[in-house]
Enzyme design. Structure first.
Site, PDB file in Angstrom:
ATOM      1  N   LYS A 187      34.386  34.925  43.283  1.00 40.46           N
ATOM      2  CA  LYS A 187      32.876  35.334  42.409  1.00 40.46           C
ATOM      3  C   LYS A 187      32.562  36.645  41.365  1.00 40.46           C
ATOM      4  O   LYS A 187      34.074  37.150  42.005  1.00 40.46           O
ATOM      5  CB  LYS A 187      31.848  35.751  42.607  1.00 40.46           C
ATOM      6  CG  LYS A 187      31.431  33.692  43.761  1.00 40.46           C
ATOM      7  CD  LYS A 187      30.977  32.787  42.493  1.00 40.46           C
ATOM      8  CE  LYS A 187      30.177  31.476  43.381  1.00 40.46           C
ATOM      9  NZ  LYS A 187      30.427  30.758  43.018  1.00 40.46           N
ATOM     10  N   SER A 231      32.165  27.049  37.884  1.00 35.94           N
ATOM     11  CA  SER A 231      31.560  28.623  38.306  1.00 35.94           C
ATOM     12  C   SER A 231      31.297  29.818  37.609  1.00 35.94           C
ATOM     13  O   SER A 231      30.974  30.685  37.193  1.00 35.94           O
ATOM     14  CB  SER A 231      30.845  28.932  39.603  1.00 35.94           C
ATOM     15  OG  SER A 231      32.497  29.409  39.868  1.00 35.94           O
TER      16      SER A 231
END
Length: 278
Positions: A119, A42
């Protein structure tokens, strides 16, 4: 008899040594740094599957999330950090708290399932965030994007979970080259980083998210292959992340393994030792 006493003493000393080693390691991990091995794609191409890094837990101070989960499925042990450091939980605050900067790469505790995610923070408290045609807009203004060529990787199973990458150039066979468009994205504070594009998908166009006070909005750099704050908070979706759920900042890759285990030293990526993260 004397020999038995000496043996018992040696065993007891060994137990004490192991115990205190575990205590010291636990304190070190709780207060200073937490090891983290990247399990998914990701955050490509900033972070690759198999990157190993230490998260700086001193960057934002301490909350209940600073304590590690203790999960040993083979022994039936599953102790959430909340049960260990619940006394630090409350009012979305932190001890010795420091604020993240927009663009920081952060490990945080998922608000529902307790899993650690990594993230990039793009939305600060009070910001509005929206995606329009795959372009990030912050407070109504599009971020600056600059084409940066193509990111390529071999279509093969990656990491301990054996995941295969998604490709912009369609379905390719094992061993073929998988391509993604790469862009340099510059956030309002001037921080630049790479992002990848694979295809048009549902979160390329969104409504307007308004980040609540005391919360942050996170996105993965591999925009079309990231479960992040664009998805409403559920057991899978991330939603807005409370301040107290931040664990620490990722600053540098220590080493990286392209294989199924970090112990397979012959699969280590020689160009990623101590690589600084942007």
């Amino acid at each position: 008899m004397a020999g038995e006493g000496k043996t018992s003493s040696t065993i007891w000393e060994t137990i004490k040594t192991v115990f205190w080693a575990l205590v010291i390691a636990g304190i070190f991990r709780t207060i200073f740094f937490q090891p983290f091995w990247i399990p998914s794609g990701s955050m490509k191409d900033t972070l690759l599957i198999g990157d190993f890094l230490f998260v700086n837990k001193m960057a934002y101070g301490y909350s209940y999330a600073s304590c590690p989960n203790v999960r040993l499925p083979s022994f039936g042990i599953d102790i959430d950090a909340q049960k260990i450091c619940g006394f630090l939980d409350g009012d979305n605050t932190r001890l010795l708290g420091g604020e993240p900067e927009r663009g920081d790469i952060i490990v945080f505790r998922h608000p529902v399932n307790g899993t650690d995610y990594i993230k990039r923070v793009v939305g600060m408290p009070g910001d509005t965030v929206q995606m329009r045609d795959g372009v990030l807009h912050i407070n109504g203004t599009a971020v600056e994007l600059e084409p940066a060529g193509t990111f390529t990787e071999v279509m093969e199973r990656q990491g301990p979970l054996g995941r295969t990458p998604q490709c912009e150039n369609g379905a390719v066979g094992m061993g073929a080259i998988c391509e993604k468009s790469r862009f340099i994205e510059t956030l309002p504070n001037g921080l630049s980083h790479n992002i990848l594009n694979i295809t048009r998908q549902r979160y390329d166009n969104t409504g307007i998210y308004t980040v609540p006070e005391g919360h942050y909005f996170f996105m993965g750099d591999n925009r079309d292959n990231s479960t992040d704050s664009r998805a409403p908070l559920t057991a899978q979706g991330v939603g807005y992340v409370p301040y107290e759920n931040l664990i620490g900042r990722a600053d540098r890759v220590i080493f990286s393994s392209a294989g199924r285990s970090m112990l397979f030293f012959w699969t280590w990526r020689g160009d990623r030792f101590f690589e600084k993260l942007d």
